[in-house]
Every structure is written in C-alpha cells, then in structure tokens.
Design a protein around this motif. Structure first.
Motif, PDB file in Angstrom:
ATOM      1  N   SER A   1      51.373   5.142   7.961  1.00 33.33           N
ATOM      2  CA  SER A   1      50.771   4.960   9.282  1.00 33.33           C
ATOM      3  C   SER A   1      51.729   5.355  10.401  1.00 33.33           C
ATOM      4  O   SER A   1      51.313   5.515  11.543  1.00 33.33           O
TER       5      SER A   1
ATOM      6  N   ILE B   1      42.925   3.491   3.267  1.00 32.50           N
ATOM      7  CA  ILE B   1      43.319   3.127   4.634  1.00 32.50           C
ATOM      8  C   ILE B   1      43.379   1.619   4.799  1.00 32.50           C
ATOM      9  O   ILE B   1      44.232   1.081   5.510  1.00 32.50           O
TER      10      ILE B   1
ATOM     11  N   PRO C   1      40.296   2.708  11.763  1.00 31.58           N
ATOM     12  CA  PRO C   1      40.661   3.598  10.651  1.00 31.58           C
ATOM     13  C   PRO C   1      39.512   3.811   9.665  1.00 31.58           C
ATOM     14  O   PRO C   1      39.305   4.916   9.161  1.00 31.58           O
TER      15      PRO C   1
ATOM     16  N   THR D   1      37.691   7.368   8.919  1.00 27.94           N
ATOM     17  CA  THR D   1      37.659   7.917   7.562  1.00 27.94           C
ATOM     18  C   THR D   1      36.237   8.178   7.093  1.00 27.94           C
ATOM     19  O   THR D   1      35.960   9.201   6.439  1.00 27.94           O
TER      20      THR D   1
END
Length: 392
Positions: free
Chosen positions: A83, A119, A137, A141
């Motif tokens: 990250s 994630i 996130p 995604t």
C-alpha cells in the motif's frame, strides 16, 4: 488466422511493456521515497511477482490474478507494505479488468474474489484500519472487473449478432439460388412445352403437305400457312421467355438480327477504328451456310480480332477466309508479342478463346491457337461444311 496471431503477439508485447514500466517505476519509488522494510533484494524479487501478472493479464487472466494476490499479500506481510507503493493502483485496475473481460463462469467470479480478498488482506495486515478503509479499495478493485464483464458481454453479443447476420445472409443466398433454380425449371418447362407443341404441329403439317402437294395444292398451301403460323408463334414465345433471362438494357439487342460472315467488312471496319490495322483475304467461292454455322464463323473472327486488339496493340493483323470443298478455314494472325509475352491462350482462363473452342467443337471442327509461324499470335479454325456428330 495469421492476423489473429499477430494481434495476440502485439497485445502481449503491449502488456509486457506495461509490466516492465510499472516494475521500473516501483523500483525507483522503492529506492527513493517509500519506507523499505526487509532486505531490498527480497523486495525487488517480490515486486517481480506483483508486476509480472500485468504481462499475463490477457493470456492467463485467472493465474495472473492469483499470482498478484499471493505476491501482494506476502510482500505486505513480510516486506514493504504494498500500500506504500503506487504500483498497486496499476495492478488493481488492469488485472481485475483482464479477469472480468477474459474469463467466464466461476473463473470470472474467482478473479473478483481474489482481487477484493487481496486488497482486504493488505488493509488488515497494514493495521489501524476502520470499516471505511475497505470500501474505497474494494470499490476501486471491483469497478474494473465489472467494466470487463460489460465489455465481455457486449463482445459476445456482437459476435452473436454477426453470426446471425452471416446465417441470415446465407439463408437469403440459398433462397435466391432456389428461386433462380425454380425459375429456370419453370422457363425450361414452358420452352419445352412451346417448342414440343409447335414443332410437332409443324412436322405433322409438313408431312401432310408433302403427301397432298400434287393431289391437292390448295390444301398443301393451307398446311404451309399453318406451318408458318406455328413457327411464328414458337419464335415469339421463345423470345418472350428468353427475354426474362436478359437484363433490361439488352432487350433491344435480343431482337436484332444475328450477324453472319456477310457482315465481315463492318467487323473489320470497327477493328480498324479501334486502332488495329487489318487486312482481309478471301479464298475460294463463298456459299450459303446454315444460320448457326454462319454465326459461329462470324464470332470466331470477331473473337480473334478482339484478342488482337487487347494483346497485340497496333500490330498488323491478317484475316483469311478460305472456302474449301468440304470445310471453311478461318485464320486471324497478328504480329504482336505472341503468347510468350503473357498472351492468353485457350484453356488458360481466357473466356473468349474457351467460348471459341466450344463453338468450333459444336460443329465438329478443329481450333488451333498459339504462336504463329512468323511470330505473333495465330487463331485458326476449321469448320466442316457437313456437320459431324459431336459426342459428349
């Protein structure tokens, strides 16, 4: 097939270039800005597992997604947190899109689970997270994956529509062929009926007229009138039926009288107007020919001159018509480049010369085409004046 192969190679080259570019940017970021945890060499090796799936996202979408997920989680758990690197944004966008647009069924959904699971795991390993940390996130995604699914469905729909259009076109062509065949059969039946009936009447009337010619000339004359009437009706019906098969712009030509060797002078004049110098030699005594044979002789000379105009340029051309005791000999010889320079010959695809050979064969004759004795190109046809039987 080769085009598809080249497109596949090109797409793989683009994906490989993206993977190399992302890896290079990550290395620079790893050395310059990001806080590095663990040995730098292991971080570089782990980045290979993270970036390599970018090169395989179209060739092997699900394995690429699985490789990225495992590499990302392992790197975050034991080395530098992924990250902290911007490489994760490229991977979370392109790899899920590849899975959504290339896979189907459980494999596509497995790709989505791997992408979102990776994630989420990275956020959990990173620590100090709240529920909101998973939303952005996860959304980032899942969105490329759903975009890939939409593209996949549209591509499939386009392929199905294309296939349906192809099938519909094939059905239309088949229906058109059947309609043409049926129309030809109908015309053939009508022509058979017309010709068979009219000729039968003419034969019967002619036979009757011959038998009573001396005994009853008036009845014989009436029979001749019936023969003429039947012949005119048959000719009119045949012209009507054949007119169906001709384009509209040829309807007028269908009624024009057929040319014969008597029109040879006008044929030569047209050739000279086209720029071909022609000389004509007639040997022997001309005599009447049957209409079909006279037309065939004219067409043979016409095709010979046409062939010379196309291929001999302005080369001098000689036409010879020789009336012999039992045959009519036609020759068209030019002084052009000849067959060695690419001239068409009978049988090599030239439709005119092939048609000429068929006409000669129909009347039991012989046709020669090729290099002339003094160079150039020669067409020589021998037509028997007494027609021979032609075997199929």
């Amino acid at each position: 097939m080769r085009l598809a192969w080249l497109q596949s190679r090109s797409a793989f080259a683009v994906d490989a270039a993206i993977a190399v570019a992302v890896y290079a940017a990550s290395v620079v970021e790893l050395y310059v800005g990001a806080p590095v945890e663990g040995p730098r060499a292991l971080n570089l090796l782990a980045l290979v597992g993270v970036c390599l799936p970018l090169a395989l996202r179209r060739r092997a979408p699900l394995p690429a997604q699985a490789t990225f997920a495992v590499s990302a989680v392992v790197m975050t758990a034991f080395l530098t947190a992924l990250s902290e690197l911007t490489v994760i944004f490229a991977c979370l966008t392109l790899i899920p899109y590849g899975t959504g647009s290339r896979e189907d069924g459980w494999r596509a959904w497995a790709g989505l689970v791997l992408a979102v699971g990776a994630i989420v795991a990275i956020d959990i390993i990173h620590g100090d997270t709240v529920a909101g940390d998973f939303l952005f996130p996860g959304f980032m995604t899942a969105t490329p994956w759903f975009a890939g699914r939409i593209v996949r469905q549209r591509a499939r729909l386009a392929a199905e529509l294309h296939e349906q259009a192809v099938r519909a076109q094939e059905r239309r062509e088949e229906a058109a062929r059947e309609a043409v065949g049926e129309e030809r059969r109908r015309i053939a039946r009508e022509m058979h009926d017309v010709v068979a009936h009219s000729v039968s009447v003419m034969v019967v009337q002619a036979g009757g007229a011959r038998r009573i010619l001396d005994a009853d000339p008036d009845r014989a004359l009436a029979a001749a009138g019936e023969i003429e009437r039947a012949g005119r009706e048959a000719l009119g019906e045949m012209r009507r039926l054949l007119g169906v098969l001709r384009p509209e712009d040829e309807q007028g030509l269908a009624l024009a009288p057929q040319p014969t060797l008597a029109s040879l002078d006008s044929l030569v004049a047209r050739a000279e107007e086209a720029g071909l110098p022609v000389t004509v030699a007639v040997e022997g005594t001309p005599r009447p020919l049957k209409l079909g044979l006279d037309l065939a002789a004219y067409r043979i000379v016409q095709e010979g001159l046409t062939n010379a105009i196309k291929h001999a340029g302005a080369a001098p051309t000689a036409v010879r018509v020789s009336w012999q005791a039992d045959a009519l000999v036609l020759e068209v010889a030019d002084r052009g480049p000849g067959p060695a320079a690419g001239r068409r010959r009978a049988g090599d695809g030239g439709h005119g010369l092939v048609g000429m050979r068929e006409r000669v064969r129909l009347y039991g004759g012989e046709l020669e085409t090729g290099a002339g004795p003094g160079g150039g190109f020669l067409v020589r046809a021998v037509l028997p004046l007494e027609r021979k039987a032609v075997l199929a």
